[in-house]
Write a protein that holds these residues in place. Structure first.
Motif, PDB file in Angstrom:
ATOM      1  N   UNK A 287       0.806  -1.211   0.000  1.00 26.12           N
ATOM      2  CA  UNK A 287       0.000   0.000   0.000  1.00 26.12           C
ATOM      3  C   UNK A 287       0.838   1.259   0.000  1.00 26.12           C
ATOM      4  N   UNK A 288       0.190   2.377   0.304  1.00 28.19           N
ATOM      5  CA  UNK A 288       0.811   3.701   0.302  1.00 28.19           C
ATOM      6  C   UNK A 288       0.780   4.271   1.719  1.00 28.19           C
ATOM      7  N   UNK A 289       1.502   5.376   1.948  1.00 29.98           N
ATOM      8  CA  UNK A 289       1.399   6.018   3.273  1.00 29.98           C
ATOM      9  C   UNK A 289      -0.033   6.397   3.626  1.00 29.98           C
ATOM     10  N   UNK A 290      -0.796   6.814   2.622  1.00 26.21           N
ATOM     11  CA  UNK A 290      -2.191   7.179   2.874  1.00 26.21           C
ATOM     12  C   UNK A 290      -3.014   5.955   3.288  1.00 26.21           C
ATOM     13  N   UNK A 291      -2.738   4.788   2.663  1.00 27.46           N
ATOM     14  CA  UNK A 291      -3.438   3.561   3.048  1.00 27.46           C
ATOM     15  C   UNK A 291      -3.085   3.167   4.482  1.00 27.46           C
TER      16      UNK A 291
END
Length: 611
Positions: free
Chosen positions: A96-100
């Motif tokens: 995933x991403x930092x936002x996830x």
């Protein structure tokens, strides 16, 4: 994350980090990738399933679990990679991403108002700005202890009971649950699931006591309708107080319940369990394995468990999870890891003959002896019990006899066990020499080499048998012989291996092999006797022990019964297991077992090559 906090995050931090609140918690995931051992071996835990760590005492199972957590999070030492005894390196997987990640964390924590905007309260007194949390992505997220507590659950025998002790209720308007029991406070569905599981295992349901601002999980039911909080009659208080708390039950009950509560309420991506079967009876260990396996499969969690218990492993295999086994061995140094992956393990488990055998117990023994039938195993075990063996030799309790229901299955079982470095010896009747392919496969499967010298000696023996073969045999005699061998295997698939074994016995009936089975190597003379003696010796050194007397029944020559269910009982009643012939044969098995251990300790060198 609800819409209010998405808006507040965007309002407070959106200029510095556009899209900060656009993450999807379902896309975030963490896990353990390849683990490289200092000794040079490596293994890859099942990504969404259960990896079982097995091995003898002092093989390093508990240490390996501690070091996995240390290398993943830094907890236990100043920094990962410091002072490890077993692990050289560990791959960290972050999806995933930092936002996830941010969306995932907020789903599991409380958002509070700080001096400069909304912050994430990882625990009381430990708040962090979302923007600062995102800077830790990806690998640094494991190093923040308060974040690690949401990602990794580690349990051992010392701290596992804590989850069932009473705790304060939480305010659903102001905070989120921190303790496992708190997750049951406003979740009737989860409480009902836990209660049904407890009733299945221990025969009684559970009830959550909400009185006195404490949460207490109690055994049983009040049989009274739950009253309103502002109108609690004394009868209800008395009935609830009469139910014993789970925390006052035996260690088995507390251990089972605490592990289930911790795992299911925390929804951890990574779960590390040290001897989860501790304090449990075999049926309870089996249910726990099945439950944890289904949890891992449903939640996409990665469970790594060190165990001594076959029942826990059987429970896992009865679940829907991918299950892989890693076996640790240690020879006066750093432990070595060998892996049996999920597909290989399932292939064994899906074989009905092997599923209901004691094959899996071989993972927990020093050496496994494969024999053709239950009768063979029972007789060899009885002989071993009567023998006096050197104190430096393999302890009798660490030797496991496993029936294979014939010769053709032996090499499959041997390969399965050898995949996780279990020393294996195969013991067969002498007519295995009638099929070079089965014999050579078996030699290779126990970890040795099928040599040109073995093949040359086998050709001499085969030529001698061919020269002495007879053709005046009746169809009825052939059918009777085949029925005595394959009669109890009618449900098995007639695959290529079974066909070869069938044809070998068919050939043996109209040949001199009948005489060989009755007389053993004594059926040969001159050069042929020298050849079969050399062959039998080299096979034993390689890990395949042939009954030199011909077949099992010749080890108890005074017993009249042959190939009958009563043979073993008759042999034991007459004391054949104490006889010189039987003890000499089992002594050869034990010598082969010691060499098998040596091969595992020093891979790449086989006794067959040395000789």
């Amino acid at each position: 994350m609800n819409q209010t906090w998405r808006e507040e995050f965007s309002s407070s931090y959106g200029v510095e980090r556009p899209g900060i609140a656009d993450g999807d918690a379902d896309r975030f995931g963490v896990g353990v990738g390849q683990v490289c051992m200092k000794e040079g071996s490596s293994f890859i835990p099942s990504r969404t399933g259960v990896t079982v760590i097995v091995g003898g005492n002092n093989s390093g199972k508990s240490t390996l679990l501690r070091e996995i957590r240390q290398e993943l999070t830094g907890i236990g030492y100043a920094s990962p990679g410091n002072l490890t005894q077993s692990i050289q390196s560990l791959e960290k997987i972050v999806d995933g991403t930092p936002e996830d990640m941010l969306a995932w964390i907020v789903d599991r924590t409380q958002v509070v108002h700080g001096s400069y905007g909304p912050e994430i309260q990882l625990r009381e007194g430990a708040e962090i700005k979302p923007i600062d949390l995102m800077r830790l992505f990806p690998s640094e997220i494991f190093l923040a202890e308060t974040i690690e507590s949401k990602i990794v659950h580690a349990s051992n025998g010392e701290d596992r009971f804590r989850a069932v002790y009473e705790t304060m209720q939480f305010d659903p308007y102001m905070s989120r649950p921190n303790e496992p029991i708190q997750y049951l406070q406003d979740n009737d569905e989860l409480l009902n699931e836990i209660s049904q599981l407890f009733q299945k295992v221990f025969g009684r349901p559970l009830e959550l006591d909400l009185l006195n601002y404490q949460l207490n999980l109690r055994v049983g039911k009040t049989d009274m309708e739950t009253p309103r909080l502002n109108d609690i009659p004394p009868e209800y208080r008395e009935a609830m107080a009469a139910l014993p708390p789970v925390s006052t039950q035996g260690d088995g009950v507390k251990s089972f319940m605490a592990q289930v509560l911790s795992v299911i309420t925390g929804a951890y991506p990574v779960v590390l369990l040290d001897e989860p079967e501790a304090f449990l009876h075999p049926p309870q260990a089996r249910v726990l394995g099945e439950y944890l396996g289904n949890f891992a499969s449903a939640q996409g969690a990665q469970v790594i468990a060190a165990t001594h218990d076959k029942n826990f492993l059987v429970g896992l295999l009865e679940s829907s999870a991918d299950v892989t086994v890693v076996r640790l061995t240690r020879d006066n140094g750093c432990p070595s890891a060998s892996q049996l992956n999920s597909m290989e393990l399932r292939a064994v488990w899906n074989n009905p003959i092997l599923k209901y055998s004691n094959l899996l117990e071989g993972l927990f023994h020093q050496v496994v002896i494969l024999a053709e039938s239950e009768t063979d195993c029972g007789f060899f075990r009885a002989v071993l019990d009567e023998m006096n063996i050197d104190n430096d030799f393999i302890p009798k309790g660490d030797i496991l006899f496993v029936p294979t229901n014939g010769k053709s299955s032996m090499f499959k079982l041997a390969m399965t066990l050898r995949a996780v470095s279990v020393p294996v010896v195969a013991v067969t009747d002498i007519d295995i020499l009638n099929d070079q392919r089965v014999l050579s496969n078996l030699v290779e499967s126990v970890g040795s080499v099928w040599t040109d010298k073995m093949k040359s000696d086998l050709n001499i023996v085969s030529s001698a048998v061919k020269d002495k073969s007879k053709n005046n045999i009746s169809v009825d005699e052939i059918l009777n012989t085949l029925n005595s061998i394959f009669g109890d295997r009618r449900a098995e698939e007639f695959d290529s291996d079974m066909k070869r074994e069938f044809n070998a016995h068919l050939r043996s009936k109209d040949s001199y092999w009948k005489t060989v089975k009755a007389n053993g190597i004594g059926a040969f003379r001159g050069e042929q006797l020298s050849a079969i003696s050399r062959l039998v010796k080299s096979l034993a050194e390689a890990g395949v022990v042939v009954v030199q007397e011909g077949e099992l029944e010749r080890l108890a020559p005074a017993v009249v019964e042959r190939k009958s269910p009563g043979w073993l009982l008759a042999a034991l009643e007459q004391g054949a297991h104490r006889g010189e012939t039987a003890q000499r044969h089992v002594a050869r098995i034990l010598c082969a077992a010691q060499r098998a251990l040596d091969r595992v300790a020093a891979p790449g060198v086989t006794p067959a090559e040395e000789s």
